[in-house]
Design an enzyme around this catalytic site. Sequence first.
Site, short mmCIF file in Angstrom:
data_model
loop_
_atom_site.label_atom_id
_atom_site.label_comp_id
_atom_site.label_asym_id
_atom_site.label_seq_id
_atom_site.Cartn_x
_atom_site.Cartn_y
_atom_site.Cartn_z
N SER A 136 0.82 -1.21 0.00
CA SER A 136 0.00 0.00 0.00
C SER A 136 0.86 1.26 0.00
CB SER A 136 -0.90 0.00 1.25
OG SER A 136 -1.53 1.25 1.43
N TYR A 161 -2.43 -0.14 10.01
CA TYR A 161 -2.62 -0.72 8.68
C TYR A 161 -1.34 -0.58 7.86
CZ TYR A 161 -4.01 -1.03 3.79
OH TYR A 161 -4.07 -1.36 2.45
#
Length: 339
Positions: A136, A161
Amino acid sequence: MKEQTSGPERRVLVTGAAGFIGSHVAHRLLDMGADVLGLDSLNNYYDLQLKQDRLARLTAREGFRFAHLDLADREGMARLFKAEPFDEVVHLAAQAGVRYSVDHPMAYVDSNMAGMMTLLEGCRHQGVKHLVYASSSSVYGASNTMPLSEDKVTDRPVSLYAASKKANELMVHSYSHLFGIPSSGLRLFTVYGPWGRPDMAIFKFVRAILAGESIQVYNHGQMRRDFTYVDDVVDAVVRVLSRPPVASGKEPAHRVLNVGNSSPVMLMRFVECIEAALGTEAIKEMLPMQQGDVPETWADVTALKALIGDVPGTPIEEGVKRFVEWYRTYYPRTGSPGE
């Protein structure tokens, strides 16, 4: 540029197959003639009906099979890899969401960390030819040096995350070094498009505007995002999958690549595109930055272009239009996802 159609002997595991990007990738691989086993836990992070509808479109297709399995299930994953001789693995399953990680940290430990571990063990023992997995843009943290290139420091995550995704890159690097697993990590930049997740900004904005409700605009609109249309991401995934890395000297066969539109858009411009596609002006509630968020993302895709050639770049106006068309078709009665 299209990839050459693969033969029926190509067997690919796609994790997160009932998810947003995973379902799109599975369809593309089926179009290319691959035998696809889709894996998903079908958790209730968001509207389960949406996941089931994505899955129904896949199960209707020849060459697709489904495994209802949680990545964190060690024994179940071991049995799956023992029973299924995969040539390649596309790992897109994960607990998503920067903001959700603030209040639900253990979900990320179970899915993103333990899940990656069971997958790596399966790839290790089966001798998978190429593992492509989703990282990501969040790994870059709050960097203010743009555009973001793969050689930037990524050890200062601002959300769990992001930390879990950086940990995934390190875990895969070590397994590639130890066991020779050719692996490619794709740092995805704000993917959007039809069949997307209800927790994403475009989904929330469209739902609220159609309902006559206000939209929440964080950091008072002073944010830029490298919005990347899902079909462009799928193109990158399947083309990278066909080009496994090779170990060189002391460097293992592992690489990370940015996948983005490389054309950041101001948040307010994004809202304007949604308003234009809907033909309705939004009621805007201006708010401060949310915890764990970053003000700007912008992908340097030089390395990706060097590997696969020209990278498709769907304009934000066209991508938003396609999403709105899908949304209005999928939610013709209520105009909003189920709870």
